[in-house]
Design an enzyme around this catalytic site. Structure first.
Site, mmCIF file in Angstrom:
data_model
loop_
_atom_site.group_PDB
_atom_site.id
_atom_site.type_symbol
_atom_site.label_atom_id
_atom_site.label_comp_id
_atom_site.label_asym_id
_atom_site.label_seq_id
_atom_site.Cartn_x
_atom_site.Cartn_y
_atom_site.Cartn_z
ATOM 1 N N GLN A 206 0.834 -1.199 0.000
ATOM 2 C CA GLN A 206 0.000 0.000 0.000
ATOM 3 C C GLN A 206 0.871 1.253 0.000
ATOM 4 O O GLN A 206 0.371 2.365 -0.045
ATOM 5 C CB GLN A 206 -0.884 0.025 1.257
ATOM 6 C CG GLN A 206 -1.913 -1.094 1.308
ATOM 7 C CD GLN A 206 -2.636 -1.167 2.646
ATOM 8 O OE1 GLN A 206 -2.600 -2.198 3.299
ATOM 9 N NE2 GLN A 206 -3.290 -0.087 3.072
ATOM 10 N N ARG A 319 -5.681 7.053 17.115
ATOM 11 C CA ARG A 319 -7.002 6.963 16.481
ATOM 12 C C ARG A 319 -8.004 6.274 17.413
ATOM 13 O O ARG A 319 -9.168 6.677 17.483
ATOM 14 C CB ARG A 319 -6.926 6.252 15.126
ATOM 15 C CG ARG A 319 -8.216 6.328 14.350
ATOM 16 C CD ARG A 319 -8.079 5.815 12.920
ATOM 17 N NE ARG A 319 -7.560 6.802 11.997
ATOM 18 C CZ ARG A 319 -8.319 7.712 11.363
ATOM 19 N NH1 ARG A 319 -9.622 7.759 11.552
ATOM 20 N NH2 ARG A 319 -7.768 8.594 10.547
ATOM 21 N N PHE A 353 -8.032 1.118 11.867
ATOM 22 C CA PHE A 353 -6.796 1.652 12.434
ATOM 23 C C PHE A 353 -6.957 2.133 13.878
ATOM 24 O O PHE A 353 -6.637 3.252 14.226
ATOM 25 C CB PHE A 353 -6.336 2.815 11.529
ATOM 26 C CG PHE A 353 -4.878 3.149 11.591
ATOM 27 C CD1 PHE A 353 -3.935 2.393 10.917
ATOM 28 C CD2 PHE A 353 -4.421 4.254 12.301
ATOM 29 C CE1 PHE A 353 -2.582 2.719 10.945
ATOM 30 C CE2 PHE A 353 -3.066 4.589 12.346
ATOM 31 C CZ PHE A 353 -2.149 3.818 11.662
ATOM 32 N N GLU A 726 -12.874 2.523 5.192
ATOM 33 C CA GLU A 726 -12.895 1.920 6.519
ATOM 34 C C GLU A 726 -14.220 2.074 7.278
ATOM 35 O O GLU A 726 -14.610 1.170 8.028
ATOM 36 C CB GLU A 726 -11.769 2.523 7.384
ATOM 37 C CG GLU A 726 -10.377 2.218 6.879
ATOM 38 C CD GLU A 726 -9.338 3.130 7.531
ATOM 39 O OE1 GLU A 726 -9.321 4.330 7.212
ATOM 40 O OE2 GLU A 726 -8.584 2.643 8.375
HETATM 41 N N1 MTE Z 1 -11.158 -2.854 -0.053
HETATM 42 C C1 MTE Z 1 -10.606 -3.917 -0.673
HETATM 43 N N2 MTE Z 1 -11.316 -4.567 -1.608
HETATM 44 N N3 MTE Z 1 -9.340 -4.339 -0.353
HETATM 45 C C2 MTE Z 1 -8.591 -3.704 0.606
HETATM 46 O O1 MTE Z 1 -7.453 -4.106 0.867
HETATM 47 N N4 MTE Z 1 -8.501 -1.886 2.280
HETATM 48 C C3 MTE Z 1 -9.280 -1.008 3.149
HETATM 49 C C4 MTE Z 1 -10.308 -0.223 2.336
HETATM 50 N N5 MTE Z 1 -11.044 -1.088 1.468
HETATM 51 C C5 MTE Z 1 -9.166 -2.583 1.286
HETATM 52 C C6 MTE Z 1 -10.470 -2.177 0.890
HETATM 53 C C7 MTE Z 1 -8.481 -0.059 3.905
HETATM 54 S S1 MTE Z 1 -7.746 -0.581 5.341
HETATM 55 C C8 MTE Z 1 -8.344 1.249 3.534
HETATM 56 S S2 MTE Z 1 -7.508 2.351 4.474
HETATM 57 C C9 MTE Z 1 -8.928 1.744 2.280
HETATM 58 O O2 MTE Z 1 -9.605 0.731 1.546
HETATM 59 C C10 MTE Z 1 -7.818 2.334 1.424
HETATM 60 O O3 MTE Z 1 -8.244 2.753 0.191
HETATM 61 P P1 MTE Z 1 -8.958 4.169 -0.051
HETATM 62 O O4 MTE Z 1 -8.226 5.181 0.725
HETATM 63 O O5 MTE Z 1 -8.832 4.342 -1.517
HETATM 64 O O6 MTE Z 1 -10.367 4.000 0.403
HETATM 65 N N1 HPA Z 2 -4.660 5.643 9.226
HETATM 66 C C1 HPA Z 2 -3.834 4.843 8.548
HETATM 67 N N2 HPA Z 2 -2.532 4.970 8.580
HETATM 68 C C2 HPA Z 2 -1.999 5.949 9.321
HETATM 69 C C3 HPA Z 2 -2.806 6.808 10.041
HETATM 70 C C4 HPA Z 2 -4.197 6.654 9.990
HETATM 71 O O1 HPA Z 2 -4.961 7.386 10.618
HETATM 72 N N3 HPA Z 2 -2.012 7.672 10.687
HETATM 73 C C5 HPA Z 2 -0.759 7.326 10.368
HETATM 74 N N4 HPA Z 2 -0.740 6.276 9.546
HETATM 75 MO MO1 MOS Z 3 -6.190 1.229 6.096
HETATM 76 S S1 MOS Z 3 -5.986 0.323 7.935
HETATM 77 O O1 MOS Z 3 -5.770 2.791 6.795
HETATM 78 O O2 MOS Z 3 -4.759 0.678 5.369
#
Ligand code: MTE
Ligand code: HPA
Ligand code: MOS
Length: 774
Positions: A206, A319, A353, A726
């Site tokens: 990521q 968080r 998180f 999330e």
């Molecule tokens: N959705 C799928 N299909 N696969 C993933 O790994 N990760 C989640 C969420 N949705 C994830 C997911 C997490 S932990 C986060 S922080 C967000 O997607 C990150 O992507 P975004 O910031 O584009 O929403």
């Molecule tokens: N979310 C995910 N990753 C991070 C964050 C958060 O709030 N802060 C620092 N790393």
């Molecule tokens: Mo999502 S736990 O912030 O990768």
């Protein structure tokens, strides 16, 4: 949901995830699918077998005899620093002298095939001097004051005084389990050496920039020579925010030493043993309240299990602490956070998180208070919601604006018919009891507010790079990674909207540090907010140049020219987007631009634990109906109704998928996913046969999802959308509360306080029978 015409422009429309058809047909390339050059070697990890001790020797003679072609690589082979810590320091890729958990990487065996490398690992013998008392749980770590960093403490008002004065009080503690990410694609990296000490690192991450930094540190090679790439991940869920760097750096070290490409793909067992999970937490609290359930004072202590190194545990704790308020105004509030250091795997980011842990803490406390008082949980919540009357300031100082609780509750009442169903559930239980039958139902509502932004200000930045070619096709690149969440299609929609061109003019490309540097992790649900805005800015720069040129061509002011569905219109004249692009090139106008965005308005003082860390909040709510069998402890979710605030959704189809997936993943955390460590600190749940993730039959048979209507983000986010990745996971807490509700109605002697997460059948049985031995 109906799919819009694929050529439709573009924002707010339901396009499929960018490569869903290729994924379905096996044409989407994951790192394990990348064709390898003939000289590629394969790695397997040597992992620690004890939780804490000194390494006296690493015996490799037998392994080398078994397969003379292998190479063994350990910490002493590292040319740079044995450290890939994302925030702090001293977080090694290989244990050097000391091992600090079972499953910790100690070395790498490189061989001509993965099978040979793995077979050779079994022939390696490590001799240790075991330490006597590993710290394997939170209680012992807390007792021994074994912490990372200074404990966090913050206070608003006079919590303890108010608790003392309150008519009623409760003091208690409870715990909640961790969770393995169980992405379909385990950790993997492919490192390729080139001339002049350059490296290409493909890794399922990521955070390509952190992979670049980690490899740079470990190899002692400047970041500019390291190209870190990923087209897509087979799921990340936070597990590949920081820890993919470990495996990438190990593969890179192999490639550096052998001067050949090295691929390291973990099997599920090694992945689960060596990589971090969601933090398990313990909660200690005192709460004072009146007979209507108004909370007068609250004192909460959170212990998190960081594992052997700190990794992201500090922001996770922050968080958690900043989500203890959920949707409630607590004026006299104090909280402490202890990040406990243990001899278990280093826990890390996981969807939410820390937010889910903080919110499960407060919801469990409020549910307890409502049972103590014998009042309805939702009536108690109404006494405490953020509102003009109750107050709108969080305990950490941020003002909660644009509160959507009332709107959601009202919409939920028509959507889910909660109050009527509460009566039906009670009636069902009475009839089961009267008939001496084993089933009990429970139902619960759960409101959620989730703060959007990384709670470390510097991480809230993003870059993009857009090229328009002379045939009118557009290449889009940005710092975000695609892990299935639909980020790439959302950002492509933004670019297609900017030029007003069909979405298939926009070519989506994989993430890499060559094109867009110094990026943040795709995390904190902020991917589309920040990369969408950066891409919008890049595209806008090019569009302005094109517009200026079109104005010359048409001899009309720019304000009279319109970009419309792949055409450029001016009065009764027009040309195609392609013609304009070509004409710009002929006239030596640049058709390429970067874009950069930083989230405005946020501030945070970690020392004082004060500020406005979140650009905005998203809101949501769920109603879950659960059923339990009091003879077996088995449970099911019967129905869920969800309303989620997505602002003006960029892509309702994707958002709906995120809501479904996030909710079910949360159900897994709270019901069936149980990590079991034996008394020697060894994780025994190392695969799907022992670690139960939710399956298709765990999806509620009635599953109603609605995006909150007519709620553009009040803040200026990209097209007024809101983050969605999330937040829906938090709503699964409604199901946990529904299970507690069912247990509380099981019999006169049942004890719902005993039900901790995950609510496995044995825990449900123990709570039903008030059995404290579990
Ligand atoms: N959705 C799928 N299909 N696969 C993933 O790994 N990760 C989640 C969420 N949705 C994830 C997911 C997490 S932990 C986060 S922080 C967000 O997607 C990150 O992507 P975004 O910031 O584009 O929403
Ligand atoms: N979310 C995910 N990753 C991070 C964050 C958060 O709030 N802060 C620092 N790393
Ligand atoms: Mo999502 S736990 O912030 O990768």
């Amino acid at each position: 949901m109906a799919l819009d015409n694929k050529n439709n422009i573009s924002v707010g429309k339901s396009h499929y995830q960018d490569s869903s058809f290729r994924q379905l047909t096996g044409r989407a390339e994951y790192i394990d699918d990348i064709p390898l050059s003939e000289n590629t070697l394969h790695g397997a990890l040597i992992l620690s077998e004890i939780p804490s001790g000194m390494i006296t020797s690493i015996e490799t003679e037998k392994a080398k005899k078994f397969d003379p072609s292998i190479t063994v690589i350990t910490a002493k082979d590292i040319p740079g620093r044995n450290d890939i810590a994302p925030i702090f320091a001293d977080e090694p890729i290989f244990a050097e002298k000391e091992v600090t958990y079972v499953g910790q990487p100690i070395g790498l065996i490189v061989a001509s095939s993965m099978e040979r490398a793995r077979a050779a690992v079994n022939e390696v013998e490590i001799v240790y001097k075991k330490y006597k008392t590993p710290i394997l749980d939170l209680d012992l770590a807390f007792k021994k004051k074994n912490f990372f960093l200074k404990p966090i403490h913050f206070e608003r008002g006079k919590a303890n005084e108010k608790i003392k004065q309150a008519p009623h009080k409760i003091k208690d503690s409870f715990s909640m389990g961790g969770q393995d990410h169980f992405y379909l694609e385990t950790h993997i990296a492919l490192a390729i050496p080139h001339e002049n000490s350059e490296f290409t690192i493909w890794s399922s991450t990521q955070h390509p920039t952190e992979v670049q930094h980690g490899v740079s540190n470990v190899l002692n090679i400047p970041a500019a020579k390291i190209s870190s790439k990923v087209r897509r991940l087979g799921g990340g869920f936070g597990g590949k925010e920081s820890q993919s760097t470990i495996y990438a750096a190990i593969a890179a070290l192999g490639a550096y030493i052998l001067d050949k490409p090295v691929k390291l793909r973990l099997n599920r067992k090694d992945d689960m043993a060596s990589s971090g999970k969601r933090h398990d937490f313990e909660v200690k609290y005192s709460v004072g309240f009146n007979k209507k359930g108004k909370i007068k004072g609250l004192d909460i202590t959170l212990l998190s299990n960081a594992g052997n190194v700190c990794d992201l545990s500090a922001p996770v704790m922050s968080r958690a602490l900043t989500h203890l308020d959920n949707c409630y105004s607590f004026k006299d509030f104090t909280a402490r956070g202890y990040i406990c250091k243990t001899n278990t795997v280093s826990n890390t980011a996981f969807r939410g998180f820390g937010g889910p842990q903080g919110m499960l803490a407060i919801e469990t406390i409020l549910e307890r208070v409502s049972r103590f008082l014998g009042i309805d949980l939702d009536a108690l919540r109404r006494e405490n919601y953020y509102s003009a009357k109750n107050g709108i300031k969080t305990p950490y100082g941020q003002i909660v604006k644009n509160i959507k609780i009332e709107k959601i509750i009202n919409e939920m009442e028509t959507f889910a018919g909660l109050e009527k169903r509460k009566l039906l559930v009670e009636r069902f239980n009475t009839s089961q009891i009267n008939k001496n039958q084993p089933y009990r139902k429970g139902i619960a509502f759960m409101p959620a507010k989730f703060g959007i932004s990384f709670n470390k200000v510097s991480l809230n930045q993003a870059g993009a790079l857009v090229h328009v070619y002379t045939d009118g096709s557009v290449r889009l690149n940005h710092g975000g990674t695609e892990m299935g969440q639909g980020l790439f299609i959302k950002v492509a929609q933004v670019v297609s909207e900017c030029f007003n061109i069909p979405i298939d003019y926009v070519h989506i490309s994989g993430t890499n540090t060559d094109e867009v540097p110094n990026t943040s992790a795709t995390a904190a649900s902020s991917g589309s907010d920040i990369n969408g805005m950066a891409a919008w800015k890049a595209a806008t720069v090019i569009k302005q140049r094109m517009l200026k040129h079109a104005s010359k061509v048409f001899q009309k002011p720019p304000s009279s020219i319109e970009f419309k569905n792949g055409l450029i219109l001016s009065g009764n004249k027009s040309m195609t987007f392609r013609e304009l692009a070509f004409s710009c090139w002929e006239n030596r106008i640049s058709l390429s631009s970067t874009g950069f965005y930083k989230t405005p308005k946020i501030s945070w003082d970690q020392e004082k634990f004060k500020g406005s860390p979140y650009f905005y909040f998203t809101w949501g709510a769920a109603v879950s109906e659960a059923i339990i069998d009091i003879d077996t402890g088995e449970s099911r979710i019967l129905r869920a109704d969800i309303i989620q605030d997505c602002g003006s959704s960029l892509n309702p189809l994707i958002d709906r998928g995120q809501i479904e997936g996030g909710f079910i993943q949360g159900i897994g955390w709270l019901t069936c996913e149980e990590l079991y460590f034996n008394p020697e600190g060894k994780l025994l749940t190392l695969g799907p046969s022992t670690y139960k993730i939710p399956g298709s039959r765990d999806v509620p048979p009635e599953f109603n999802i609605k995006l909150l209507e007519n709620t553009p983000n009040e803040e200026k986010t990209i097209f007024r959308s809101k983050a969605v990745g999330e937040p829906p996971l938090l709503l699964s807490i409604s199901h946990f509360l529904a299970l507690k509700n069912a247990v509380s109605m099981a019999s006169e002697t049942s004890n719902a306080d005993l039900l901790n997460a995950p609510a496995t059948p044995s825990k449900i049985l123990a709570a039903v029978h008030n059995d404290h031995s579990m």
